[in-house]
Design an enzyme around this catalytic site. Structure first.
Site, short mmCIF file in Angstrom:
data_model
loop_
_atom_site.label_atom_id
_atom_site.label_comp_id
_atom_site.label_asym_id
_atom_site.label_seq_id
_atom_site.Cartn_x
_atom_site.Cartn_y
_atom_site.Cartn_z
N HIS A 239 -3.89 -21.94 14.06
CA HIS A 239 -4.10 -22.98 13.03
C HIS A 239 -2.97 -22.73 11.80
O HIS A 239 -2.30 -23.45 11.29
CB HIS A 239 -5.20 -23.35 12.56
N HIS B 61 0.02 -8.65 3.67
CA HIS B 61 -0.69 -7.12 3.88
C HIS B 61 -2.06 -7.41 4.38
O HIS B 61 -2.11 -6.70 5.58
CB HIS B 61 -0.63 -6.59 2.61
N ASP C 60 0.78 -1.19 -0.06
CA ASP C 60 0.09 -0.01 0.05
C ASP C 60 0.91 1.32 -0.13
O ASP C 60 0.72 2.31 0.89
CB ASP C 60 -0.94 0.13 1.25
N ASN D 216 -3.23 -4.40 -1.05
CA ASN D 216 -4.22 -4.47 -2.02
C ASN D 216 -4.53 -3.16 -2.92
O ASN D 216 -5.17 -3.14 -4.00
CB ASN D 216 -5.69 -4.44 -1.04
N HIS D 217 -3.91 -1.99 -2.50
CA HIS D 217 -3.94 -1.00 -3.30
C HIS D 217 -2.88 -1.16 -4.58
O HIS D 217 -3.13 -0.46 -5.62
CB HIS D 217 -3.57 0.47 -2.33
#
Lengths: 152, 412
Positions: B306, B244, B108, B143-144
């Site tokens: 987990h 991220h 990001d 994500n960006h």
């Protein structure tokens, strides 16, 4: 290197009388010279000094090559030549980083002459082709960029 | 005669690296090492029919002596530099002084701010400086980054379009300079090839800016291909997993290396236009918030447990993506460390904070510390997951002021 570059080797160099070029037994390609000049420090010895002179001469010769003929003409030709020669001779680790002044000069010239290096006509039919190809390039725009829909 | 032939043979390649250096310098003010530098192995500029295989993308690293993790930067160059200074990684003139430190930027860099490309170029410059000192800077995909490569520009600022236009302008000048050299017989690919000139529904004054942004960032675009395709999406360094958003069990089963390679191949333009499934949607590795919700009770600690159990040696997951108003903190017994402090003035304008991890290989332990510019704390230090203390508050690692006589030695 270079089996494809036959066009370059056909060109005969007009000014052969230029600065003497040492022909040691070693190879004389520009890249080798640069590599050598980089390998030996400035204050190293005669060898590096000689290389520098030689590199200088080679850089000047490089300017005569057909590849840069068009770049040397036009409104920013001089600035190009100076920046390019400086770059060729640069032995800095980030090649060219000792060429700030000629680079800035070229930059300023291009800012003043935005079309200094563009081939005028050539691009026209390219752009037409482009528009035919306006594919599915969909973007998701931010709201501020959207056209206002008039509310009735 | 033979001599000048030799010289002219080299000139097209030299011109090409000259133009690249000039374009970099004109846009960013930096001189970056060029692909075709004379000190790299010689290659024929026309021998591009079989491109070399992409360099291996490393997913797992041994634990370094010192690691600094930096959260989301979102186009704020000033804050980015502050964060780096906070950790003693750059000096007053922005040069690397971090020695052999490893830096992880969690993704990001793009969106929400006006200096996206400036950060990208600056980090690239620093990467080279760091590597000369034995240091390492790893920038990751958030994500960006994925959104922008996908053409999802919802979080773009108006001024950022100016930055992309300026970049595209110099890039195109560079292309036309190269095209004037007859020796480079392959014509430069048109930057805007296939990109429409008009975008229905979008205000006209922004069309050019969006064109530039698409051109730069689409798969195999000059910016995405050069600067983003080398970013890992998942990383394991020593006993820490970096991602991220977060990792779920199915991501680990899919394969961390495979995730990295598939994202890389997509950004390089080898997999079509649209991003792989595991980087899209709320349960994807760059969007997940299951371990980064600010309230500790909203975090799924047992799922995290987990996941970590399926990654050999992993003791914690370090994530960005969700702004932590309280600053960097840990939940789930500090197995989830959340480092997005929303420092960009485009979102949150938080005080820069970075996470420092010092490893001790002999004792197989690592020590986590928060370096902050928040004057309230000089440094905040985390206790170890295995060493619970009564002070430990829900949702936060407990704080030890700097003047505390003894730092907790953590074994993990």
């Amino acid at each position: 290197m270079g089996q494809a570059q036959s066009d370059v080797s056909d060109v005969n160099q007009s000014n052969q009388e230029e600065a003497p070029v040492r022909n040691d037994s070693s190879p004389t390609s520009l890249e080798d010279l640069i590599a050598e000049a980089t390998a030996f420090g400035d204050d190293e010895n005669e060898v590096s000094a000689r290389n520098k002179v030689s590199l200088d001469a080679k850089a000047q010769k490089a300017l005569e090559c057909p590849c840069v003929a068009e770049l040397r003409s036009g409104p920013c030709g001089t600035q190009f030549s100076q920046a390019f020669v400086c770059f060729i001779k640069s032995t800095a680790e980030e090649k060219g980083s000792d060429c700030v002044h000629p680079f800035v000069a070229l930059q300023n010239c291009i800012k003043a002459n935005p079309n200094a290096f563009s081939k005028d006509v050539l691009d026209e039919d390219e752009s037409k082709k482009e528009e035919e190809h306006t594919e599915e390039y969909k973007i998701i725009p931010p709201t501020w960029a959207k056209e206002q829909k008039s509310k009735l | 005669m033979g001599d000048s032939t030799t010289i002219c043979r080299d000139v097209p390649l030299l011109l090409s690296s000259f133009v690249d250096a000039f374009v970099d310098f004109s846009f960013s003010g930096f001189f970056l090492p060029q692909k075709s530098d004379s000190n790299s192995p010689k290659q024929n500029p026309n021998q591009t029919l079989t491109p070399p295989p992409p360099p291996e993308l490393q997913t797992r690293y041994p634990s370094p002596d010192r690691l600094v993790a930096i959260g989301d930067l979102h186009g704020d160059l000033n804050k980015s530099k502050q964060a780096l200074k906070l950790a003693g990684l750059i000096d007053g003139s922005d040069r690397w002084i971090g020695g052999n430190t490893t830096v992880v930027q969690i993704g990001d860099v793009l969106d929400r701010g006006d200096d996206e490309l400036k950060i990208v170029y600056f980090l690239e410059k620093l990467k080279h400086e760091a590597s000369k000192c034995g240091g390492l800077i790893i920038t990751m995909n958030g994500n960006h980054e994925i959104m922008n490569i996908d053409g999802d520009f919802r979080y773009v600022t108006p001024s950022s379009l100016d930055e992309f236009r300026a970049w595209a302008n110099w890039y195109c000048i560079g292309n036309s300079m190269k095209n004037l050299c007859s020796g480079l017989d392959k014509k430069q690919r048109d930057l805007f090839e296939g990109i429409p000139r008009v975008f229905p529904g979008i205000r006209k004054e922004f069309h050019e800016g969006f064109r530039a942004r698409i051109a730069a960032l689409r798969p195999s675009g000059p910016i995405s291909g050069r600067f983003l395709s080398g970013n890992p999406t998942v990383l394991v360094i020593g006993d820490s997993v970096f991602v991220h958003g977060g990792l779920l069990k199915n991501h680990v089963e899919y394969g961390l290396e495979r995730i990295n390679e598939e994202v890389r191949d997509w950004i390089k333009g080898l997999k079509g236009r649209f991003s792989p499934r595991f980087v899209r949607g709320r349960d994807s590795v760059v969007w997940l918030r299951r371990f980064s919700e600010e309230l500790a009770r909203d975090c799924d600690c047992s799922a995290l447990e987990h996941v970590l159990a399926t990654i050999p040696g992993a003791k914690r997951m370090i994530m960005g993506h969700t702004i932590q108003e309280v600053g960097i903190n840990g939940v789930c017994d500090n197995r989830a460390i959340r480092i997005d402090v929303g420092m960009s003035k485009g979102c949150g304008n938080g005080l820069p904070e970075v996470l420092e991890i010092e490893g001790d290989r002999n004792q197989n332990s690592s020590e986590l510390r928060v370096l902050t510019s928040n004057p309230v704390y000089l440094t905040r230090k985390y206790n170890n997951p295995t060493m619970k203390t009564p002070e430990q508050k829900e949702g936060l690692g407990f704080l030890i002021p700097e003047h505390q006589p003894k730092q907790l030695e953590v074994k993990s």
